[in-house]
Design a protein around this motif. Sequence first.
Motif, PDB file in Angstrom:
ATOM      1  N   PHE A 108       0.855  -1.188   0.000  1.00 35.85           N
ATOM      2  CA  PHE A 108       0.000   0.000   0.000  1.00 35.85           C
ATOM      3  C   PHE A 108       0.893   1.241   0.000  1.00 35.85           C
ATOM      4  O   PHE A 108       1.818   1.340   0.812  1.00 35.85           O
ATOM      5  N   ARG A 117      -6.367  12.982  -0.689  1.00 37.11           N
ATOM      6  CA  ARG A 117      -5.781  11.755  -0.156  1.00 37.11           C
ATOM      7  C   ARG A 117      -5.733  10.706  -1.264  1.00 37.11           C
ATOM      8  O   ARG A 117      -6.654  10.586  -2.067  1.00 37.11           O
ATOM      9  N   LEU A 119      -4.551   6.523  -2.252  1.00 43.67           N
ATOM     10  CA  LEU A 119      -4.150   5.194  -1.798  1.00 43.67           C
ATOM     11  C   LEU A 119      -4.046   4.259  -2.993  1.00 43.67           C
ATOM     12  O   LEU A 119      -4.928   4.237  -3.853  1.00 43.67           O
ATOM     13  N   TYR A 176      -9.053  -8.195   4.146  1.00 43.51           N
ATOM     14  CA  TYR A 176      -7.608  -8.399   4.312  1.00 43.51           C
ATOM     15  C   TYR A 176      -7.313  -9.414   5.425  1.00 43.51           C
ATOM     16  O   TYR A 176      -8.003  -9.438   6.444  1.00 43.51           O
ATOM     17  N   ILE A 179      -7.385  -8.633   9.057  1.00 44.91           N
ATOM     18  CA  ILE A 179      -8.629  -8.098   9.612  1.00 44.91           C
ATOM     19  C   ILE A 179      -9.644  -9.203   9.841  1.00 44.91           C
ATOM     20  O   ILE A 179     -10.277  -9.268  10.889  1.00 44.91           O
ATOM     21  N   ASN A 205     -20.001  10.463   6.595  1.00 41.03           N
ATOM     22  CA  ASN A 205     -20.712  10.003   7.792  1.00 41.03           C
ATOM     23  C   ASN A 205     -21.245  11.196   8.561  1.00 41.03           C
ATOM     24  O   ASN A 205     -20.749  12.321   8.429  1.00 41.03           O
ATOM     25  N   GLU A 246     -23.333   3.403  20.013  1.00 42.28           N
ATOM     26  CA  GLU A 246     -23.262   4.304  21.158  1.00 42.28           C
ATOM     27  C   GLU A 246     -24.572   4.344  21.939  1.00 42.28           C
ATOM     28  O   GLU A 246     -24.605   4.849  23.059  1.00 42.28           O
ATOM     29  N   HIS A 286     -17.088  -6.718  22.392  1.00 44.83           N
ATOM     30  CA  HIS A 286     -15.805  -7.209  22.903  1.00 44.83           C
ATOM     31  C   HIS A 286     -15.763  -8.728  22.883  1.00 44.83           C
ATOM     32  O   HIS A 286     -15.054  -9.315  22.077  1.00 44.83           O
ATOM     33  N   PRO A 347      -1.362  -6.894  17.146  1.00 44.46           N
ATOM     34  CA  PRO A 347      -2.374  -6.503  16.158  1.00 44.46           C
ATOM     35  C   PRO A 347      -1.952  -6.716  14.713  1.00 44.46           C
ATOM     36  O   PRO A 347      -2.801  -6.855  13.841  1.00 44.46           O
ATOM     37  N   PHE A 378       1.041  -7.813   8.846  1.00 44.98           N
ATOM     38  CA  PHE A 378       0.864  -6.449   8.333  1.00 44.98           C
ATOM     39  C   PHE A 378       2.107  -5.651   8.676  1.00 44.98           C
ATOM     40  O   PHE A 378       2.648  -5.775   9.768  1.00 44.98           O
TER      41      PHE A 378
ATOM     42  N   GLY B  62     -18.496   9.725  23.378  1.00 38.08           N
ATOM     43  CA  GLY B  62     -18.666   9.217  22.019  1.00 38.08           C
ATOM     44  C   GLY B  62     -17.977  10.112  21.002  1.00 38.08           C
ATOM     45  O   GLY B  62     -17.313   9.636  20.078  1.00 38.08           O
ATOM     46  N   ARG B  66     -14.730   9.310  18.431  1.00 36.67           N
ATOM     47  CA  ARG B  66     -14.707   9.563  16.987  1.00 36.67           C
ATOM     48  C   ARG B  66     -13.552  10.488  16.595  1.00 36.67           C
ATOM     49  O   ARG B  66     -12.949  10.328  15.531  1.00 36.67           O
ATOM     50  N   ARG B  71     -12.629   9.596  12.735  1.00 34.32           N
ATOM     51  CA  ARG B  71     -13.878   9.553  11.968  1.00 34.32           C
ATOM     52  C   ARG B  71     -14.476  10.952  11.901  1.00 34.32           C
ATOM     53  O   ARG B  71     -15.205  11.266  10.973  1.00 34.32           O
ATOM     54  N   MET B  99     -13.960   4.663  23.750  1.00 34.71           N
ATOM     55  CA  MET B  99     -14.233   3.792  22.603  1.00 34.71           C
ATOM     56  C   MET B  99     -14.700   2.417  23.043  1.00 34.71           C
ATOM     57  O   MET B  99     -15.086   1.614  22.212  1.00 34.71           O
ATOM     58  N   ARG B 100     -14.589   2.134  24.327  1.00 36.98           N
ATOM     59  CA  ARG B 100     -14.869   0.811  24.898  1.00 36.98           C
ATOM     60  C   ARG B 100     -14.008  -0.254  24.195  1.00 36.98           C
ATOM     61  O   ARG B 100     -14.468  -1.335  23.849  1.00 36.98           O
ATOM     62  N   MET B 101     -12.758   0.111  23.944  1.00 39.62           N
ATOM     63  CA  MET B 101     -11.829  -0.798  23.266  1.00 39.62           C
ATOM     64  C   MET B 101     -10.537  -0.891  24.061  1.00 39.62           C
ATOM     65  O   MET B 101     -10.179   0.035  24.792  1.00 39.62           O
ATOM     66  N   GLU B 105      -7.248  -3.729  20.565  1.00 45.44           N
ATOM     67  CA  GLU B 105      -8.356  -3.523  19.626  1.00 45.44           C
ATOM     68  C   GLU B 105      -8.167  -2.234  18.836  1.00 45.44           C
ATOM     69  O   GLU B 105      -8.489  -2.177  17.639  1.00 45.44           O
ATOM     70  N   ASN B 108      -5.730  -2.951  16.176  1.00 43.83           N
ATOM     71  CA  ASN B 108      -6.413  -3.602  15.052  1.00 43.83           C
ATOM     72  C   ASN B 108      -7.166  -2.591  14.203  1.00 43.83           C
ATOM     73  O   ASN B 108      -7.199  -2.689  12.972  1.00 43.83           O
ATOM     74  N   VAL B 111      -4.719  -0.895  11.919  1.00 43.42           N
ATOM     75  CA  VAL B 111      -4.316  -1.781  10.827  1.00 43.42           C
ATOM     76  C   VAL B 111      -5.390  -1.746   9.738  1.00 43.42           C
ATOM     77  O   VAL B 111      -5.116  -1.603   8.541  1.00 43.42           O
ATOM     78  N   ARG B 112      -6.644  -1.845  10.177  1.00 44.51           N
ATOM     79  CA  ARG B 112      -7.776  -1.814   9.245  1.00 44.51           C
ATOM     80  C   ARG B 112      -7.811  -0.484   8.473  1.00 44.51           C
ATOM     81  O   ARG B 112      -8.009  -0.460   7.255  1.00 44.51           O
ATOM     82  N   ALA B 114      -5.340   1.622   7.882  1.00 46.50           N
ATOM     83  CA  ALA B 114      -4.208   1.748   6.958  1.00 46.50           C
ATOM     84  C   ALA B 114      -4.489   1.011   5.659  1.00 46.50           C
ATOM     85  O   ALA B 114      -4.106   1.459   4.578  1.00 46.50           O
ATOM     86  N   MET B 115      -5.195  -0.134   5.750  1.00 47.25           N
ATOM     87  CA  MET B 115      -5.456  -0.931   4.559  1.00 47.25           C
ATOM     88  C   MET B 115      -6.630  -0.397   3.743  1.00 47.25           C
ATOM     89  O   MET B 115      -6.666  -0.580   2.531  1.00 47.25           O
ATOM     90  N   THR B 116      -7.589   0.214   4.384  1.00 46.52           N
ATOM     91  CA  THR B 116      -8.822   0.549   3.671  1.00 46.52           C
ATOM     92  C   THR B 116      -9.024   2.041   3.424  1.00 46.52           C
ATOM     93  O   THR B 116      -9.776   2.399   2.518  1.00 46.52           O
ATOM     94  N   VAL B 119      -5.792   6.282   6.288  1.00 45.14           N
ATOM     95  CA  VAL B 119      -5.761   7.190   7.445  1.00 45.14           C
ATOM     96  C   VAL B 119      -4.781   6.622   8.469  1.00 45.14           C
ATOM     97  O   VAL B 119      -4.812   5.437   8.792  1.00 45.14           O
ATOM     98  N   GLN B 120      -3.907   7.479   8.982  1.00 38.51           N
ATOM     99  CA  GLN B 120      -2.879   7.061   9.931  1.00 38.51           C
ATOM    100  C   GLN B 120      -3.313   7.367  11.360  1.00 38.51           C
ATOM    101  O   GLN B 120      -4.109   8.285  11.596  1.00 38.51           O
TER     102      GLN B 120
END
Lengths: 379, 161
Positions: A108, A117, A119, A176, A179, A205, A246, A286, A347, A378, B62, B66, B71, B99-101, B105, B108, B111-112, B114-116, B119-120
């Motif tokens: 990537f 942006r 990609l 991926y 993921i 969004n 939420e 979770h 991760p 990754f 919340g 975000r 986001r 975030m309740r993470m 998490e 993860n 990682v998601r 960066a791939m999709t 966004v860093q």
Amino acid sequence: MAPDGVVPMGWCGGSRLEGEEEVTTQRGAGRLSLALLTATCLGSAVPALADDADSVEHRLGLLTDEVAGLKTSLEAQPTLNGYYDFEYLTDNAPGDKSTFRQHHLTIFVGAHRGPWRFLSEVEFEDGVTLEGDGTDVEGKGAVNAENAWLERIFSDAFTVRTGKFLLPHYWNVNHYPNIVLSTNRPLMVRQVFPTDAVGLMAFGNRYRGRLGATWHAYVGNGESRTGTDDNENKAAGAHLSVHLGELFAPFVRMDVGAAVHSERTGTGAARDAVDVWGVDAQFNSHVVEVLFEYARRTADQAREGLYVQPSVEVSDTVRLFYRYDWLDTGPLSQTRHTVGVNVQPRPDVALKLEVNTNRYDSPGDEDHEQVAASVALFF
Amino acid sequence: MRRPAGMKPSCAALSGRARLGWGLWAALAGLLVFMAVPTGAQDDGYVVIVHPGVPVDHVTKGELGRLFQRRTTRWSDGSTVIPVEEAGPVRARFYHETMRMSVAEVGNYWVRQAMTTAVQPPRLLGSADLVIAYVAANPGAVAFVESSAHLGTRVKHVSVE
């Protein structure tokens, strides 16, 4: 002698004084001496201190500018990421052989310039080799630009993306290996909704309090293309997802979505109508996560499929999952049950092991079981 | 000790059951009181700061989630949100509250992303002092730091609902 408790003062503090009056006189003289000395010292030191302060302030300013410059230049650098995965597959279907598979090596490259942006995702699949002299090329494997897009961000609610992009369906976008939990993708993925498009997509969004929604709408060349479109008809589609996570505290994620897609493939009289609709949901609290997608393709190429994948977190790094798959393409009708374990010691590393049973209602296909294992990194 | 058949329960046994019953009621009452306490009354171990120019005085958990998941990328005046994080145990508390993470998490999640989306993740700085200095120097910056950190006057403290 000084009375007990009286401490000699001044620069002649080593001598002892006789009587209270002498002590007072000597103290006054000592204070005066101290004051004169301090004033002398300060008189010469203050300009020097001021010079030092100016110098430090100047250096600090230079360093601040340098740090700001470095920050700007670092942020302007393209980002480089990728992933690698390796699989082992074996099953008991007649004629099938167990195999190792170096499945993906993917790079990537991203860039961010203000509201713009970019990609790109270039995938080298199955240990690709290409050799030749330009006119006669032989090779194995595949090289694929899976994503190559440029987007302009106007606001969180409105971004426009151009280029080649994945269509906005959950597994399709998140397929991926680092993921998803399983080595194999669900049967319906890539079979009912198309995978990608070359064209334009707008998305965004919006949150009102704790209720949110994400929307995507696109127009593109559609499935029937060979580099460029082969007909005047353009594919169009949309996806809307509502975020309820939420509102319901135990859930990290509670998304419910719906999608439509329409296009005409082929040329001339051979054109097929492709109209697809689908629904999806993702719940995550979770410990338990449930993923679900259903899609149905109508008109000339009827087919439909679904999957449901519940998973449970056993520890911080281990998840057990089960998935039910069903796909009916007309000639082929298949169900699959998969159980597996996904271990993520960190991760960016995933280790997977799964067993699946495959049952067919269509003639000519043999029921079979498969074991799949893989590792993904990754970077 | 095993009681002979037909023998009535002793006073001590009855007293034990009564205590158990009262204990259950007390636990239930305690749970209700705990649930009734507003979450904002507790110290979560972090405070949220922004650059003084950011047009925000309070945020919800919340909204914070975000902002730090990138986001939400714009403040209400259109300026760019620049999230910054303090390294250390405060991150785990902040992620859990907003975030309740867990930290893994959130790893993860990036990682998601960066791939999709290309966004860093937010910039990660090593101490509260560095975070405060960064927020003070960068319009649009938002950060969380240990609640024991000395904030000074160069950044704005934002209340979390």
